[in-house]
Design a protein around this motif. Sequence first.
Motif, PDB file in Angstrom:
ATOM      1  N   GLY A 200      41.531  65.196  33.212  1.00  0.00           N
ATOM      2  CA  GLY A 200      41.836  66.055  32.082  1.00  0.00           C
ATOM      3  C   GLY A 200      42.577  65.338  30.974  1.00  0.00           C
ATOM      4  O   GLY A 200      42.527  65.751  29.816  1.00  0.00           O
ATOM      5  N   ASP A 201      43.286  64.252  31.318  1.00  0.00           N
ATOM      6  CA  ASP A 201      43.933  63.449  30.288  1.00  0.00           C
ATOM      7  C   ASP A 201      43.382  62.022  30.239  1.00  0.00           C
ATOM      8  O   ASP A 201      44.029  61.098  29.756  1.00  0.00           O
ATOM      9  CB  ASP A 201      45.455  63.442  30.445  1.00  0.00           C
ATOM     10  N   GLY A 202      42.158  61.846  30.766  1.00  0.00           N
ATOM     11  CA  GLY A 202      41.492  60.552  30.648  1.00  0.00           C
ATOM     12  C   GLY A 202      41.934  59.499  31.627  1.00  0.00           C
ATOM     13  O   GLY A 202      41.594  58.321  31.482  1.00  0.00           O
ATOM     14  N   ASN A 203      42.655  59.883  32.671  1.00  0.00           N
ATOM     15  CA  ASN A 203      43.239  58.943  33.639  1.00  0.00           C
ATOM     16  C   ASN A 203      42.459  58.996  34.954  1.00  0.00           C
ATOM     17  O   ASN A 203      42.212  60.080  35.483  1.00  0.00           O
ATOM     18  CB  ASN A 203      44.695  59.339  33.868  1.00  0.00           C
ATOM     19  N   PHE A 204      42.043  57.844  35.459  1.00  0.00           N
ATOM     20  CA  PHE A 204      41.407  57.833  36.777  1.00  0.00           C
ATOM     21  C   PHE A 204      41.819  56.608  37.574  1.00  0.00           C
ATOM     22  O   PHE A 204      42.299  55.614  37.025  1.00  0.00           O
ATOM     23  CB  PHE A 204      39.883  57.946  36.675  1.00  0.00           C
ATOM     24  N   HIS A 205      41.650  56.710  38.886  1.00  0.00           N
ATOM     25  CA  HIS A 205      42.095  55.696  39.839  1.00  0.00           C
ATOM     26  C   HIS A 205      40.901  55.175  40.625  1.00  0.00           C
ATOM     27  O   HIS A 205      39.953  55.916  40.902  1.00  0.00           O
ATOM     28  CB  HIS A 205      43.101  56.289  40.832  1.00  0.00           C
ATOM     29  N   VAL A 206      40.995  53.927  41.010  1.00  0.00           N
ATOM     30  CA  VAL A 206      39.994  53.320  41.894  1.00  0.00           C
ATOM     31  C   VAL A 206      40.735  52.696  43.063  1.00  0.00           C
ATOM     32  O   VAL A 206      41.735  52.001  42.882  1.00  0.00           O
ATOM     33  CB  VAL A 206      39.162  52.242  41.168  1.00  0.00           C
ATOM     34  N   GLN A 207      40.261  52.979  44.275  1.00  0.00           N
ATOM     35  CA  GLN A 207      40.843  52.398  45.475  1.00  0.00           C
ATOM     36  C   GLN A 207      39.825  51.436  46.087  1.00  0.00           C
ATOM     37  O   GLN A 207      38.848  51.874  46.692  1.00  0.00           O
ATOM     38  CB  GLN A 207      41.187  53.488  46.490  1.00  0.00           C
ATOM     39  N   VAL A 208      40.067  50.166  45.920  1.00  0.00           N
ATOM     40  CA  VAL A 208      39.146  49.159  46.436  1.00  0.00           C
ATOM     41  C   VAL A 208      39.578  48.783  47.849  1.00  0.00           C
ATOM     42  O   VAL A 208      40.731  48.396  48.070  1.00  0.00           O
ATOM     43  CB  VAL A 208      39.133  47.908  45.535  1.00  0.00           C
ATOM     44  N   LEU A 209      38.650  48.906  48.796  1.00  0.00           N
ATOM     45  CA  LEU A 209      38.951  48.556  50.180  1.00  0.00           C
ATOM     46  C   LEU A 209      38.403  47.166  50.467  1.00  0.00           C
ATOM     47  O   LEU A 209      37.182  46.941  50.394  1.00  0.00           O
ATOM     48  CB  LEU A 209      38.340  49.574  51.140  1.00  0.00           C
ATOM     49  N   VAL A 210      39.312  46.242  50.759  1.00  0.00           N
ATOM     50  CA  VAL A 210      38.923  44.848  50.960  1.00  0.00           C
ATOM     51  C   VAL A 210      39.659  44.265  52.164  1.00  0.00           C
ATOM     52  O   VAL A 210      40.693  44.771  52.593  1.00  0.00           O
ATOM     53  CB  VAL A 210      39.244  43.992  49.717  1.00  0.00           C
ATOM     54  N   ASP A 211      39.102  43.182  52.659  1.00  0.00           N
ATOM     55  CA  ASP A 211      39.742  42.406  53.720  1.00  0.00           C
ATOM     56  C   ASP A 211      40.642  41.365  53.060  1.00  0.00           C
ATOM     57  O   ASP A 211      40.145  40.425  52.437  1.00  0.00           O
ATOM     58  CB  ASP A 211      38.675  41.724  54.582  1.00  0.00           C
ATOM     59  N   PRO A 212      41.969  41.501  53.160  1.00  0.00           N
ATOM     60  CA  PRO A 212      42.859  40.559  52.480  1.00  0.00           C
ATOM     61  C   PRO A 212      42.745  39.140  53.006  1.00  0.00           C
ATOM     62  O   PRO A 212      43.191  38.197  52.339  1.00  0.00           O
ATOM     63  CB  PRO A 212      44.256  41.144  52.731  1.00  0.00           C
ATOM     64  N   ASN A 213      42.147  38.984  54.183  1.00  0.00           N
ATOM     65  CA  ASN A 213      41.979  37.651  54.757  1.00  0.00           C
ATOM     66  C   ASN A 213      40.651  37.009  54.366  1.00  0.00           C
ATOM     67  O   ASN A 213      40.345  35.905  54.817  1.00  0.00           O
ATOM     68  CB  ASN A 213      42.084  37.730  56.285  1.00  0.00           C
ATOM     69  N   ASN A 214      39.883  37.718  53.559  1.00  0.00           N
ATOM     70  CA  ASN A 214      38.604  37.190  53.094  1.00  0.00           C
ATOM     71  C   ASN A 214      38.752  36.788  51.626  1.00  0.00           C
ATOM     72  O   ASN A 214      38.753  37.657  50.737  1.00  0.00           O
ATOM     73  CB  ASN A 214      37.509  38.257  53.253  1.00  0.00           C
ATOM     74  N   PRO A 215      38.885  35.508  51.345  1.00  0.00           N
ATOM     75  CA  PRO A 215      39.125  35.065  49.960  1.00  0.00           C
ATOM     76  C   PRO A 215      38.036  35.505  48.993  1.00  0.00           C
ATOM     77  O   PRO A 215      38.332  35.827  47.836  1.00  0.00           O
ATOM     78  CB  PRO A 215      39.177  33.532  50.083  1.00  0.00           C
ATOM     79  N   ASP A 216      36.792  35.532  49.446  1.00  0.00           N
ATOM     80  CA  ASP A 216      35.707  35.934  48.555  1.00  0.00           C
ATOM     81  C   ASP A 216      35.829  37.402  48.164  1.00  0.00           C
ATOM     82  O   ASP A 216      35.619  37.770  46.994  1.00  0.00           O
ATOM     83  CB  ASP A 216      34.354  35.677  49.226  1.00  0.00           C
ATOM     84  N   GLU A 217      36.162  38.255  49.146  1.00  0.00           N
ATOM     85  CA  GLU A 217      36.343  39.665  48.841  1.00  0.00           C
ATOM     86  C   GLU A 217      37.498  39.878  47.869  1.00  0.00           C
ATOM     87  O   GLU A 217      37.403  40.664  46.923  1.00  0.00           O
ATOM     88  CB  GLU A 217      36.604  40.463  50.125  1.00  0.00           C
ATOM     89  N   MET A 218      38.591  39.174  48.101  1.00  0.00           N
ATOM     90  CA  MET A 218      39.752  39.331  47.237  1.00  0.00           C
ATOM     91  C   MET A 218      39.442  38.852  45.824  1.00  0.00           C
ATOM     92  O   MET A 218      39.862  39.475  44.836  1.00  0.00           O
ATOM     93  CB  MET A 218      40.950  38.570  47.806  1.00  0.00           C
ATOM     94  N   LYS A 219      38.704  37.766  45.722  1.00  0.00           N
ATOM     95  CA  LYS A 219      38.335  37.251  44.405  1.00  0.00           C
ATOM     96  C   LYS A 219      37.457  38.264  43.667  1.00  0.00           C
ATOM     97  O   LYS A 219      37.641  38.513  42.466  1.00  0.00           O
ATOM     98  CB  LYS A 219      37.606  35.910  44.553  1.00  0.00           C
ATOM     99  N   THR A 220      36.506  38.845  44.383  1.00  0.00           N
ATOM    100  CA  THR A 220      35.639  39.870  43.779  1.00  0.00           C
ATOM    101  C   THR A 220      36.451  41.075  43.341  1.00  0.00           C
ATOM    102  O   THR A 220      36.244  41.627  42.251  1.00  0.00           O
ATOM    103  CB  THR A 220      34.557  40.304  44.785  1.00  0.00           C
ATOM    104  N   CYS A 221      37.397  41.491  44.174  1.00  0.00           N
ATOM    105  CA  CYS A 221      38.236  42.633  43.876  1.00  0.00           C
ATOM    106  C   CYS A 221      39.094  42.381  42.631  1.00  0.00           C
ATOM    107  O   CYS A 221      39.173  43.222  41.726  1.00  0.00           O
ATOM    108  CB  CYS A 221      39.128  42.943  45.077  1.00  0.00           C
TER     109      CYS A 221
END
Length: 471
Positions: A385-406
Amino acid sequence: MAIEANVMHSDDPSGSVSGVIERLKARFADRCATSQALREQHGHTTTWLENQPPDAVVFAETTQEVAETVKICAEANVPIIPFGTGTSLEGHVNAPEGGISIDLSRMNNVLEVNSDDLDCRVEAGVTRRQMNSYIRDTGLFFPIDPGADASLGGMAATRASGTNAVRYGTMKDAVLGLTVVTADGNIIRTGGRARKSSAGYDLTRLFVGSEGTLGIITELTVRLHGQPEAISGGVCPFPDVQSACQAVIMTIQMGLPVARIELLDSMQVRACNLYSKMDLAETPTLFLEFHGSEAGVKEQSETFSAIADEFGGGPFNWATVAEDRTKLWSARHDAYWAGRGLRPDAQVVATDVCVPISRLAECVTQTADDIEAEGLLAPIVGHVGDGNFHVQVLVDPNNPDEMKTCEAFIERLAIRALDMEGTCTGEHGVGQGKQKYMKREHGDALELMQSIKEALDPHNLMNPGKILPQS
């Protein structure tokens, strides 16, 4: 111009930190704690950032005790980090330079309720649920609702908002006055109980949103609102995110006085169904709530139903039964934990942006396309309603490629919002996580912010390493 750290590190050979801890233990006894687990708890927030614990934690019980602690730390150039309930998301309570965490959770007294004037004065550790429980019998309520049971002091420090912001505003609108302990240990009071004033600089709003970098908020005077005669709430499914956002835009542009209007994408709806035992259609969905008279909420609900139908949404199932609304909004508030349940072994990287309402559909749609293109598991939920939205990205913190993508995705999201004349954070705050976007968002005004910081905290002791870029 960047803020330069001017603090004594925990391993400084002068022993300044150990000397401060000795003085604090002598003053506060077991209310000055140094156990590893407790320190890590006070360095940890609901965030993907590295845990950076303080050297000690002081549990203050009065404004005077906060001031005493700050003075002891200031004499030795030891950093001070305020701590409320630890629900922040951008590393606000981390201690990158070490120092002393001042825990305000025991300062949880409601000091004064002025029902006739619709305001009250509270200590900073009072939580929003505690506040509303305390004043329930007065027929009043405190509307700022960020989801987590955060402390009001922390909510003011991060300029929190939440599901009710579209109607009732954010903490900057709710706070009338503050008691603040400054970097030299002085106690000042800003604002007052008057609904408006033309006397001098607006120091209250300077401290609201300062994230503890200018001073420590210990008391607040806040606005209250009358409990509405009637409340209507419900859910409305849509065929896609674009149509749901277009319905939101039309609702706001028509001036429909919606109290809450929340977007959940299909992934978030699936998560809520599993976690909160709901049976919603797994499609982009709006959660809504209307406040007013019996006739008013009925008319508002019917008007929204017509808007939804225009954009292919519906049916809008609405109800006035309190138990049904409670279940609905409990599911919305549990969206973070519901999202985690989609990938229990993953870490959640939560982020938010806010854009002008006219750009909402475009921003959310591009973000959803970006998530799909990157193959990310990232539910979207927002106070649209005020233009605010959230994204929750679920990643493996031990996977460098996933973290880089995130990390690359989060950067694109922030820049996308800024390019649409929005902000890199609508309510999470800057903390450590979003410092790099400050120059792009504020331009030369960032130097003025840095000048204010240097004037009020010349030794950079108040929550160093937050908001402003470090050299």
